[in-house]
Enzyme design. Structure first.
Site, PDB file in Angstrom:
ATOM      1  N   ASP A 188      -2.811  -1.544  10.158  1.00  0.00           N
ATOM      2  CA  ASP A 188      -2.190  -2.055   8.774  1.00  0.00           C
ATOM      3  C   ASP A 188      -2.886  -3.281   8.781  1.00  0.00           C
ATOM      4  O   ASP A 188      -2.611  -4.464   9.289  1.00  0.00           O
ATOM      5  CB  ASP A 188      -0.704  -2.300   9.056  1.00  0.00           C
ATOM      6  N   GLU A 237      -6.796   1.174   0.315  1.00  0.00           N
ATOM      7  CA  GLU A 237      -6.158   0.656  -1.078  1.00  0.00           C
ATOM      8  C   GLU A 237      -6.916  -0.616  -1.773  1.00  0.00           C
ATOM      9  O   GLU A 237      -7.019  -1.561  -1.215  1.00  0.00           O
ATOM     10  CB  GLU A 237      -4.644  -0.073  -0.808  1.00  0.00           C
ATOM     11  N   GLN A 261       9.764  -3.634  -2.064  1.00  0.00           N
ATOM     12  CA  GLN A 261       8.489  -3.782  -1.415  1.00  0.00           C
ATOM     13  C   GLN A 261       7.433  -3.072  -2.455  1.00  0.00           C
ATOM     14  O   GLN A 261       7.668  -2.240  -3.161  1.00  0.00           O
ATOM     15  CB  GLN A 261       8.583  -2.909  -0.314  1.00  0.00           C
ATOM     16  N   ARG A 288       5.675   9.694  -1.917  1.00  0.00           N
ATOM     17  CA  ARG A 288       4.899   9.254  -0.707  1.00  0.00           C
ATOM     18  C   ARG A 288       3.453  10.013  -0.720  1.00  0.00           C
ATOM     19  O   ARG A 288       3.164  11.248  -0.301  1.00  0.00           O
ATOM     20  CB  ARG A 288       5.558   9.750   0.508  1.00  0.00           C
ATOM     21  N   HIS A 300      -2.628   1.931  -4.370  1.00  0.00           N
ATOM     22  CA  HIS A 300      -2.282   2.237  -2.863  1.00  0.00           C
ATOM     23  C   HIS A 300      -2.546   3.628  -2.720  1.00  0.00           C
ATOM     24  O   HIS A 300      -1.936   4.559  -2.359  1.00  0.00           O
ATOM     25  CB  HIS A 300      -0.801   2.065  -2.800  1.00  0.00           C
ATOM     26  N   ARG A 332       5.808   0.630  -9.282  1.00  0.00           N
ATOM     27  CA  ARG A 332       5.403   1.971  -8.602  1.00  0.00           C
ATOM     28  C   ARG A 332       6.831   2.930  -9.011  1.00  0.00           C
ATOM     29  O   ARG A 332       6.746   3.918  -8.716  1.00  0.00           O
ATOM     30  CB  ARG A 332       4.999   1.878  -7.197  1.00  0.00           C
TER      31      ARG A 332
HETATM   32  C1  BG6 Z   1       0.715  -0.670   3.108  1.00  0.00           C
HETATM   33  C2  BG6 Z   1       1.057  -1.629   3.607  1.00  0.00           C
HETATM   34  O1  BG6 Z   1       0.305  -0.795   2.094  1.00  0.00           O
HETATM   35  O2  BG6 Z   1       1.920   0.405   2.552  1.00  0.00           O
HETATM   36  C3  BG6 Z   1       2.218  -1.351   5.030  1.00  0.00           C
HETATM   37  O3  BG6 Z   1       0.223  -2.556   4.226  1.00  0.00           O
HETATM   38  C4  BG6 Z   1       3.297  -0.455   4.389  1.00  0.00           C
HETATM   39  O4  BG6 Z   1       2.641  -2.309   5.592  1.00  0.00           O
HETATM   40  C5  BG6 Z   1       2.801   0.747   3.660  1.00  0.00           C
HETATM   41  O5  BG6 Z   1       4.089   0.162   5.543  1.00  0.00           O
HETATM   42  C6  BG6 Z   1       3.831   1.872   3.129  1.00  0.00           C
HETATM   43  O6  BG6 Z   1       4.668   1.060   2.433  1.00  0.00           O
HETATM   44  P1  BG6 Z   1       5.823   1.902   1.601  1.00  0.00           P
HETATM   45  O7  BG6 Z   1       6.813   0.785   1.039  1.00  0.00           O
HETATM   46  O8  BG6 Z   1       5.313   2.690   0.691  1.00  0.00           O
HETATM   47  O9  BG6 Z   1       6.575   2.592   2.873  1.00  0.00           O
END
Ligand code: BG6
Length: 279
Positions: free
Chosen positions: A198, A255, A80, A59, A155, A85
């Site tokens: 977002d 991003e 996701q 994170r 990101h 990643r």
């Molecule tokens: C962003 C998205 O790029 O990443 C958001 O637009 C998302 O919708 C955020 O919540 C974080 O994603 P993750 O998978 O790292 O929790």
């Protein structure tokens, strides 16, 4: 100079230091999670509760989203932001160009495991230049015999003194899709963040300026016509186990991407290059 480091759980990263800057790059995800120019504050935000573990994205820093950004288009069981990643990247080389500039190249290639979830052969290179500026250049090559379409993003989590003081310019007049409401709107003036944001911006300026109470930086983008702006704000930050409750106050995701309608298609042997430079 650079050193290979390893945590007790075999999590590997490299630490780089030269006259202009220092950085840390994890092999999992090809993920830069620290960059600081000499005598400046760290540019990249890193959660105090970030988890460094196999299969978990850090994170903070700059996760690489590929071969899809956001949820998978048809299969919600897939990860996701794609598998890159959390994949283990290979370190190709670290070049100490001068005493002021270090270049790191990492690669990720398709293999049997990835082919099961994304049926195309690819070779992705990530070149990270650590110096007075931070440059990330992602080169995506189609190694298959058929075309493929992908979405991707660098990101980036940036450190800010306080999100309430941040002014983001370069977006005026750009269309954006609000991911929270599904509306398509036009940005009027600078972007100020005073609630959960977002969004995906299309056609913004290729140079974005971010100013807070203590500093400003420029984000230059190439090979991209989409930029994601994200701040989880109070409730979502509380819901994220790897972000302190107040973490949203000091971070901002901008991003550089090829996201949604800015998806890219590559013919066999074609290469797409996506780049961001920050200073
Ligand atoms: C962003 C998205 O790029 O990443 C958001 O637009 C998302 O919708 C955020 O919540 C974080 O994603 P993750 O998978 O790292 O929790």
């Amino acid at each position: 100079m650079y050193i290979h480091k390893e945590l007790d759980n075999n999590y590997k990263y490299i630490e780089i230091k030269n006259e202009e800057a220092e950085a840390k790059i994890a092999l999992q995800g090809g993920h830069i999670f620290h960059y600081k120019a000499t005598n400046k504050k760290p540019l990249l935000w890193l959660s105090d509760t970030a988890i460094f573990r196999k299969g978990k994205a850090i994170r903070g820093g700059v996760p690489i989203c590929f071969p899809w950004f956001g949820p998978h288009i048809s299969d919600e069981t897939l990860p996701q932001h794609g598998f890159a990643r959390t994949a283990l990247w290979e370190l190709v080389e670290v070049k100490e160009e001068t005493e002021k500039l270090t270049e790191v190249e990492l690669k990720l290639e398709s293999n049997d495991e990835y082919l099961k979830v994304w049926a195309y052969k690819f070779d992705v290179r990530l070149k990270i230049s650590i110096g007075k500026e931070l440059t990330l250049s992602l080169q995506i090559k189609n190694c298959d015999i058929k075309p493929f379409t992908f979405t991707t993003a660098l990101h980036s989590y940036f450190n800010v003194s306080n999100i309430s003081d941040v002014v983001i310019s370069g977006l005026n007049g750009a269309e954006f899709e609000d991911s929270l409401t599904n509306e398509v709107l036009l940005q009027e003036g600078d972007l100020i963040i005073d609630q959960e944001v977002d969004r995906v911006y299309f056609g913004a300026s290729s140079t974005i300026k971010v100013e807070d109470a203590e500093r400003s930086f420029l984000l230059r983008q190439k090979g991209s016509n989409s930029l994601v702006a994200w701040n989880p704000w109070i409730e979502k930050a509380k819901a994220l186990s790897d972000m302190p409750d107040e973490g949203y106050q000091t971070m901002l995701c901008l991003e550089t991407g090829n996201v949604r309608k800015d998806e890219r298609t590559l013919q066999p042997d074609e290469v797409h290059s996506l780049e961001m430079v920050v200073r």
